[in-house]
Design a protein around this motif. Structure first.
Motif, PDB file in Angstrom:
ATOM      1  N   ARG A  19       0.831  -1.209   0.000  1.00  0.00           N
ATOM      2  CA  ARG A  19       0.000   0.000   0.000  1.00  0.00           C
ATOM      3  C   ARG A  19       0.867   1.261   0.000  1.00  0.00           C
ATOM      4  N   LEU A  20       1.904   1.253   0.807  1.00  0.00           N
ATOM      5  CA  LEU A  20       2.794   2.410   0.873  1.00  0.00           C
ATOM      6  C   LEU A  20       3.547   2.594  -0.436  1.00  0.00           C
ATOM      7  N   ARG A  21       4.007   1.508  -1.015  1.00  0.00           N
ATOM      8  CA  ARG A  21       4.720   1.596  -2.291  1.00  0.00           C
ATOM      9  C   ARG A  21       3.817   2.164  -3.388  1.00  0.00           C
ATOM     10  N   LEU A  31       5.086   8.090   5.440  1.00  0.00           N
ATOM     11  CA  LEU A  31       5.926   6.922   5.254  1.00  0.00           C
ATOM     12  C   LEU A  31       6.078   6.638   3.773  1.00  0.00           C
ATOM     13  N   ILE A  32       7.280   6.265   3.379  1.00  0.00           N
ATOM     14  CA  ILE A  32       7.529   5.886   1.992  1.00  0.00           C
ATOM     15  C   ILE A  32       8.347   4.595   1.961  1.00  0.00           C
ATOM     16  N   VAL A  33       8.356   3.950   0.807  1.00  0.00           N
ATOM     17  CA  VAL A  33       9.133   2.729   0.594  1.00  0.00           C
ATOM     18  C   VAL A  33      10.346   3.070  -0.256  1.00  0.00           C
ATOM     19  N   ILE A  34      11.523   2.651   0.173  1.00  0.00           N
ATOM     20  CA  ILE A  34      12.743   2.844  -0.606  1.00  0.00           C
ATOM     21  C   ILE A  34      13.412   1.489  -0.822  1.00  0.00           C
ATOM     22  N   LYS A  89       6.741  -8.582  -4.913  1.00  0.00           N
ATOM     23  CA  LYS A  89       5.413  -7.981  -4.772  1.00  0.00           C
ATOM     24  C   LYS A  89       5.509  -6.571  -4.185  1.00  0.00           C
ATOM     25  N   ILE A  90       6.447  -6.362  -3.281  1.00  0.00           N
ATOM     26  CA  ILE A  90       6.622  -5.044  -2.678  1.00  0.00           C
ATOM     27  C   ILE A  90       7.376  -4.126  -3.626  1.00  0.00           C
ATOM     28  N   SER A  91       8.355  -4.670  -4.324  1.00  0.00           N
ATOM     29  CA  SER A  91       9.192  -3.876  -5.212  1.00  0.00           C
ATOM     30  C   SER A  91       8.444  -3.502  -6.491  1.00  0.00           C
TER      31      SER A  91
END
Length: 274
Positions: A19-21, A31-34, A89-91
């Motif tokens: 969701r964040l990504r 919040l972010i995804v790196i 899946k997250i990437s």
């Protein structure tokens, strides 16, 4: 070291990271995804709050992987081992690097920028391609600019592709989102020159005086500078094309202009074009 392992895509932590990504944020959520070890190392060295780490066994068994996981564990970061399919899946990359982080990040505001005697700002006016926008931030950081300003219709710099393109520079330089009219007034109140690029301009960037307070604006990849900014501009510049190429893209244009302004500042000598 032993870490928590997750094997199911139905796990709430996996769903939350996805969701964040995808940038499906709740109001006020910062919040972010790196992705990737280098970007995560940059965030770590910049003092960014890292909330969660997802890594694969392959990454965790490498020398560099073990070292960064040990460092993160000492800082009390939640570290989770997941299988390669879950990481994909997250990437949002075709070839994930084996480690992903959820970190805190908040855009700055015009009011929060410090009052500087001789500021240099890079401004994205409707830049739509995340790779271009991230590269502009990276260039701005490398050249010593003081902030990156994002105007209306500019894409989200916090999506994964844009963050990757910054190569971690997003954690070094303030990034501000502002409305064009507000930004123009803010500049004029502070005596900062608003400068745009246009192929129709008669003045080359290499003949302009850019060693004073200046905001360099780079427009949409197809439409260029917006009408609001174009009408408010104090100066219009062109980047001369000496060869047979029809044009250069917006990130290349930013590199030329920002580094020319930085060069003039370093040399202490503006050009004589103005």
């Amino acid at each position: 070291m032993e870490f928590l392992k997750i094997t199911s895509a139905a796990n709430p932590r996996i769903k939350e990271a996805i969701r964040l990504r995808e940038r499906r944020h709740a109001e006020g959520e910062n919040l972010i995804v790196i992705e990737g070890m280098r970007v995560i190392e940059t965030a770590l060295s910049a003092g960014v709050k890292i909330h969660e780490i997802f890594f694969t066994n392959h990454f965790g068994t490498g020398k560099e992987g073990r070292a960064i996981l040990k460092t993160l564990a000492k800082k009390g970061v939640s570290i989770i081992e997941i299988a390669e399919p879950l990481l994909r899946k997250i990437s949002d990359t075709e070839t994930p690097q084996g480690i992903i982080a959820v970190v805190s990040y908040e855009l700055s505001s015009l009011e929060s920028l410090p009052a500087l005697q001789n500021p240099l700002y890079a401004v994205a006016d409707g830049v739509r391609e995340p790779g271009n926008l991230g590269t502009i931030a990276r260039i701005s950081d490398a050249a010593g600019a003081d902030a990156v300003i994002l105007l209306e219709e500019t894409c989200d710099i916090l999506i994964s592709k844009a963050v990757r393109a910054t190569a971690g520079s997003i954690f070094h330089i303030p990034v501000v989102r502002a409305r064009s009219e507000t930004f123009v007034k803010w500049l004029h109140d502070r005596g900062i020159m608003l400068t745009v690029t246009s192929r129709d301009s008669a003045l080359s960037v290499f003949d302009a005086k850019l060693d004073g307070p200046v905001a360099l604006v780079f427009g949409n990849e197809a439409q260029g500078i917006s009408s609001v900014i174009r009408k408010a501009a104090d100066l219009s510049l062109k980047i001369p094309i000496y060869g047979k190429a029809e044009s250069i893209n917006v990130a290349m244009a930013a590199a030329v202009c920002i580094y020319e302004a930085a060069r003039q500042r370093k040399s202490g000598q503006g050009c004589n074009g103005l």
